[in-house]
Design a protein around this motif. Structure first.
Motif, short mmCIF file in Angstrom:
data_model
loop_
_atom_site.label_atom_id
_atom_site.label_comp_id
_atom_site.label_asym_id
_atom_site.label_seq_id
_atom_site.Cartn_x
_atom_site.Cartn_y
_atom_site.Cartn_z
N PHE A 857 0.74 -1.00 -0.41
CA PHE A 857 0.05 0.05 -0.09
C PHE A 857 0.76 1.23 -0.16
N ASN A 858 2.20 1.43 0.34
CA ASN A 858 2.98 2.15 0.80
C ASN A 858 3.48 2.87 -0.39
N SER A 960 2.41 15.17 2.45
CA SER A 960 4.15 14.43 2.02
C SER A 960 5.48 14.22 3.07
N GLY A 961 5.92 12.46 3.73
CA GLY A 961 6.85 12.22 4.06
C GLY A 961 7.83 13.08 4.00
N ILE A 1020 12.65 4.82 14.27
CA ILE A 1020 11.99 4.33 13.03
C ILE A 1020 10.75 3.18 13.17
N TYR A 1021 12.57 1.76 13.30
CA TYR A 1021 12.01 0.18 13.00
C TYR A 1021 11.56 -0.02 14.74
N PHE A 1115 14.30 7.37 6.12
CA PHE A 1115 13.84 7.79 5.40
C PHE A 1115 12.66 6.57 5.09
N PHE A 1116 13.51 5.32 3.91
CA PHE A 1116 12.86 4.19 3.89
C PHE A 1116 11.61 3.72 4.86
N LEU A 1117 12.61 3.26 5.83
CA LEU A 1117 11.58 2.79 7.23
C LEU A 1117 10.39 3.31 6.92
#
Length: 1124
Positions: A857-858, A960-961, A1020-1021, A1115-1117
């Motif tokens: 979904f992301n 926006s992320g 984040i993770y 940012f990817f995580l």
């Protein structure tokens, strides 16, 4: 002796390399000496210039003598080996010949080691002592090679191997330490590195400024920074001090000689110029004066700072006073920030509040005045007929009077305007009444144009204030006046139309400008959700419709799938297989394509606790409303939501967090709803918005949503057993049973009629929704009609003619046949175990499928069908930057505590970890690389650990992320810049290393930048607790690995971690300040650690690159691994 041998062996590689270099150095000097001897014997007066030309011509071919392997080995601790060695030879020859003209590139580092031009007294003394044959006593290549072998084997001062000049049968006096001999008139092959020349003639003590190794009969010059005097015999110990070797016994004519060896500082401390003294030459030592300090191996004294304490013979300056000043200053600043951080924003908020209050007051007064003039207009219209007759009589009377006496008018004659006014009150004279001339003019304008409003402009604030256009408003006062004027006008219209309907709102559109919203109608048929991996139904055969302008309630017992139903409608049901059809406005389109005009209010109150109510709403409006919408219109939207939700009294209050008390729970819930209302959605979905609220707060919230519905918004919410008053405020009801089956879907007005038709009536004084949910829970037993609460979904399907799945019919039949059957279901333990294993495996598969769906979904790109262009990435970055800046200002006290902890860490480590010249301050930097990253990581975790839920909500709505992440990182750069300076303000002034504070700051700046990015990824993770644990373990473990020798396996692993790069950069910056006599020590330490002088910039670059890469990973995580 054994300890000394171990120290030699420890640094044997670097000593061997440097001695090889010294061997080539001596070969070239001997070549020069041979040429010098030939020219001097010629007796030509012009031989000295000719000798200089010959010497310089010999240097041009000097680099060909070097093996490339040797130069490559020396590069790690000596920059530009060939050019600098050539430069050393030139300096030495000029010193020996007393020739002042010198060509070539000067280098500060090698000048400090071998430039003797400033003081050549020790060379003059040596020439006088040796009667001019000083060059004949210098070591050849073979002797230097032999000496290098002694060093690598630990025999520099220990056991010796026999050689041609020094063996059991031949032991010349020059074989003793500190003595040297001459080759005499013998012809020596200077380039021959295999055979030593016979050197046993005219043995003498080694000259001052030179050292003569034991077992060799030659001498080597000492570098600058060394002190190589003639030793003295100590009568008590019998040793030649300060070199600690003993003269040969039984030889009365053999005195103590000069220095015997030059190596690292641990092995030959006595050769280094002592701390508190400086040695301008290798044969002169002078004590440091007061106001100056001299470190070990100094060639000159260094002036102390003004506030530093430097007594005579000080080995270092005491700059603790500067550290105390910095500590006091920074502490004062932190105290001010801690106590006054809230004042920065509160003063600005008060200013805005005053402007807003003035605008609101002006708007209210304007509306009140307008209403009064409307009333006056009605009164004037009622008297219109009487006014006309009075005017007619007045003109008739004037005509009659003029006929009688044209020069005299009756005293009671009045003008037309005066006649239009009502009779004067008692006690009021006509003189006072003449002041109302403006009213007369208004009446005249009203008579000409009764529908005109221009005559009723009242002077409130600005004269003749008219409704301005939103695009032309600039100042905050004008914007607030416009917004509150519209709100007050809407209130007045609502008072006139109390019984608001959708058509009533449309009729108000001529007076109130309401922007039309694109309607969204959601139709769903046979909607079924099955959990992947378990084949469990969460929703089943749900059909219905959600219409614009209506408020739908989703109700049911716990486990009925109410939240799952909302997730299915919005396309967020991860880990599930969805069957059925969902139509948007009659088209089969994904709901994600309309996410910019869909508002989803989560069950939890995900609101920024360190922002005010208005700041939360205003940020959501700016990021999610159309980019081309004027600012006054955005302010109007926010003010309208604040007014409708009853948040006006707390608009400037902090929402609050767990640690800091803020607004009440009900107000927080309304702010949570307001975040979606300010973006003017076309579809508003709310998950249990009334949970935890009292009746009045629930009614206020529901009235606000009904107002949204009156503007054409499709509202759907999950509620738990609302009161009867709230229940009657809904338009439609979706009642779900356990298992996600529909029991009823239709208007609220007909729900009791439907249940009465199947034999279920609501008792008196019982709330209908409570009664229905009790039935579905099985708490209330139905009358003996043969109907079970489990059959209600089947009855609804039959009532509407929906197709019934066969398994539901079978389960219904089995329930009927099993009535009264109480037989137990006996299963074997093996069966139970196999079922548990199957359930465990099903759970694992289900979790994997959910994560896969969330990641999918992301990364899916949805076509935008909302026809709303929201602000771009750069504009959102600006908005995020302002929000994060406000949050950091309100968290200034936490930041101050972080800085204070860094100050204390720098103070403690700078005091405890003293700079060691033997390791170039390695231990102090080791503690720094552990402490600073640890403290920085823990502080950086707060940037994302506590805001992940907020980001997931905002990103789901289309924000926006990238803008969010970049804004966080940009604001954190302030800490990245300040924290190294805060730490070094204590550590540097209490530790006082030789490297400059700028070098230390640059290294620490890169370290903080690097570890901050790593902390982002951890925050984040992982969950907050796990992230903190990793942030503590990583700096300690990685630094311990990085501290190992490069030859070990762990040392090789350490080449790829940031701690190794940081330590190397710190040590290199410090090692560059050690020159001259420190060269062997420097090469030994760098070789042992695997460091190199030219690695300083690459280490900094690696730290920066790792920081950038870790930010990309973070940012990817952030955009990939989102929780539910």
């Amino acid at each position: 002796m054994k300890m000394c041998s171990q120290k030699w062996q420890k640094n044997n590689a670097s000593v061997r390399i440097f001695v090889i270099f010294l061997g080539f150095f001596i070969i070239s000097v001997n070549q020069i000496a041979a040429q010098q001897q030939q020219l001097q014997q010629s007796g030509n007066p012009g031989s000295k210039p000719l000798l200089a030309q010959v010497l310089y011509s010999s240097f041009s071919n000097f680099t060909s003598l070097f093996d490339p392997a040797v130069t490559n080995e020396l590069k790690f601790c000596i920059d530009d080996v060939l050019n600098r060695i050539t430069w050393i030879l030139k300096i030495l020859v000029v010193n020996l010949l007393r020739f002042d003209a010198l060509e070539g590139r000067q280098d500060a580092e090698w000048n400090a080691a071998f430039n003797f031009t400033e003081n050549t007294d020790f060379l003059t003394a040596c020439i006088n002592q040796t009667k001019g044959d000083v060059l004949k006593r210098l070591c050849t290549a073979a002797e230097v090679k032999f000496f290098s072998q002694l060093l690598t084997q630990g025999g520099g001062r220990g056991n010796l191997k026999p050689n041609k000049n020094c063996n059991l049968s031949s032991w010349a006096p020059g074989c003793e330490p500190g003595w040297a001999c001459s080759v005499g008139d013998n012809l020596v092959r200077l380039k021959d590195a295999k055979e030593m020349p016979p050197r046993i003639l005219d043995c003498q003590p080694c000259c001052e400024g030179f050292f003569c190794p034991r077992g060799l009969t030659c001498m080597i010059p000492c570098p600058l920074g060394a002190y190589c005097p003639i030793s003295d015999l100590d009568d008590d110990s019998g040793a030649c001090e300060p070199y600690r070797y003993q003269p040969p016994p039984g030889q009365a004519n053999h005195s103590c000689g000069g220095a015997d060896v030059w190596a690292d500082v641990m092995s030959t401390t006595e050769l280094f110029c002592s701390a508190g003294f400086y040695c301008p030459t290798t044969a002169l030592k002078i004590p440091c004066n007061k106001g100056h300090y001299c470190r070990t191996g100094s060639t000159s004294q260094t002036s102390c700072y003004k506030l530093a304490i430097c007594e005579s013979q000080s080995d270092n300056q005491n700059i603790t006073a500067y550290g105390i000043m910095f500590f006091g200053g920074i502490t004062l600043i932190l105290v001010i920030i801690y106590n006054c951080s809230d004042q920065v924003l509160s003063s600005r908020e008060r200013k805005y509040a005053k402007s807003r209050e003035r605008a609101a007051k002006s708007a209210r007064e304007n509306v009140q005045a307008r209403e009064k003039w409307k009333s006056a207009k009605e009164i004037a219209r009622k008297h219109a007929t009487g006014l006309q007759s009075q005017l007619s009589r007045t003109f008739s009377r004037k005509k009659y009077v003029s006929q009688q006496d044209p020069h005299k008018a009756p005293s009671h004659a009045r003008s037309r305007s005066e006649a239009a006014l009502p009779p004067l009150p008692l006690g009021m004279s006509h003189a006072k009444a003449k002041k109302q001339t403006n009213l007369t003019k208004m009446v005249q304008e009203l008579e000409e144009d009764p529908d005109s409003h221009d005559g009723f402009n009242i002077e409130i604030g600005d004269k003749n204030m008219k409704k301005p256009k939103a695009e032309k408003l600039q100042t905050k006062s004008q914007i607030f006046k416009y917004a509150y004027g519209q709100i007050e006008k809407e209130k007045a219209m609502q008072e006139q139309n109390k019984n608001l309907t959708f058509s009533g709102v449309i009729s108000m559109a001529s007076d109130i400008e309401i922007r039309t919203r694109p309607p969204i109608e959601v139709c769903f048929k046979d909607l079924t959700l099955t959990l992947k991996g378990k084949n469990k139904h969460l929703l089943r055969c749900v059909s219905g419709k959600l219409s614009p302008g209506r408020v739908s309630a989703v109700m049911g017992p716990s486990g009925a799938g109410k939240t799952t139903f909302l997730s299915a409608l919005t396309g967020k049901a991860a880990g599930c297989t969805m069957n059925g059809v969902i139509l948007i406005n009659g088209k089969n389109e994904p709901m994600q394509s309309y996410k910019k005009i869909i508002g989803f209010v989560p069950q939890d109150d995900i609101v920024h606790g360190n922002l005010t109510v208005e700041e939360n709403l205003w940020f959501s409006a700016r990021c999610r409303l159309a980019a081309d919408l004027p600012k006054p219109e955005k302010v109007l939207v926010v003010e309208r939501v604040i007014e409708s939700l009853g948040l006006q009294p707390v608009r400037d209050s902090i929402v609050g967090t767990v640690e800091k008390r803020g607004i009440s729970g009900g107000q927080r819930k309304r702010v949570n709803v307001g975040l979606e209302m300010v973006m003017e959605p076309s579809l508003l979905i709310l998950d249990e918005p009334t949970s935890g609220l009292d009746s009045s707060s629930s009614q206020l919230l529901l009235r606000a949503t009904r107002r949204e519905a009156l503007e054409g918004v499709n509202v759907c919410m999950v509620v738990h057993q609302p009161s009867y008053t709230l229940f009657r405020m809904f338009d439609d009801l979706i009642l779900l049973a356990k298992g996600g089956l529909t029991v009823y879907h239709g208007p609220v007005k007909t729900v009791e009629e439907y249940f009465a038709g199947i034999g279920i009536t609501v008792p008196d004084r019982v709330n209908p929704p409570d009664h229905f949910i009790d039935i579905l829970e099985g708490i209330y037993k139905l009358p003996s009609t043969g109907l079970s609460y489990k059959d209600l979904p089947l009855r609804w399907m039959l009532h509407n003619g929906y197709p019934i799945p066969p398994d539901m019919l079978e389960s219904s039949g089995s329930r009927a046949s099993s009535v009264g059957d109480n037989s137990a279901d006996l299963t074997s333990p093996a069966t139970v175990s196999s079922e548990q294993s199957a359930d465990l495996w099903a759970d694992v598969k289900s979790n994997v499928e959910q994560k896969k769906d969330r990641i999918r979904f992301n990364f899916l790109a949805w076509t935008d069908l909302s026809n709303r262009k929201t602000p771009g990435v750069l504009l959102q970055y600006k908005y995020f930057l302002g929000r994060v800046g406000k949050q950091r200002l309100r968290e200034a006290r936490i930041q101050a505590v972080d800085f204070l902890i860094l100050l204390l860490a720098g103070l403690c480590l700078g005091t405890l970890a003293e700079v060691s010249d033997e390791t170039f301050g390695f231990m102090g930097y080791l503690y720094t690389v552990i402490a600073v990253p640890l403290l920085t990581k823990i502080a950086a975790l707060r940037s994302f650990s506590l805001d992940k839920l907020h980001y997931w909500r905002e990103s789901a709505s289309g924000m926006s992320g990238l803008a969010y992440f970049m804004a966080k990182d940009t604001v954190d750069h302030i800490n990245t810049i300040i924290k190294p300076a805060v730490y070094l303000s204590m550590f540097y002034f209490f530790n006082n290393p030789r490297s400059s504070i700028l070098d230390n700051y640059l290294v620490l700046l890169c370290v903080v930048y690097c570890v901050t990015g790593i902390a982002y990824a951890l925050a984040i993770y992982f969950e907050p607790g796990q992230a903190q644990l990793w942030s503590v373990l990583l700096p300690v473990v990685l630094t311990l690995i990085a501290s190992k020798d490069s030859s070990s396996f762990t040392g090789k692993v350490g080449d790829y971690i940031y701690s190794k790069w940081a330590l190397e950069a710190f040590v290199i910056a410090n090692a560059k300040r050690y020159s001259g006599v420190w060269l062997i020590t420097r090469c030994g330490v760098l070789r042992k650690r695997g460091y190199a002088l030219d690695h300083w910039y690459p280490c900094l670059l690696k730290l920066i690159l790792l920081g950038a890469i870790s930010r990309c990973v973070a940012f990817f995580l952030l955009i990939t691994f989102q929780k539910k």
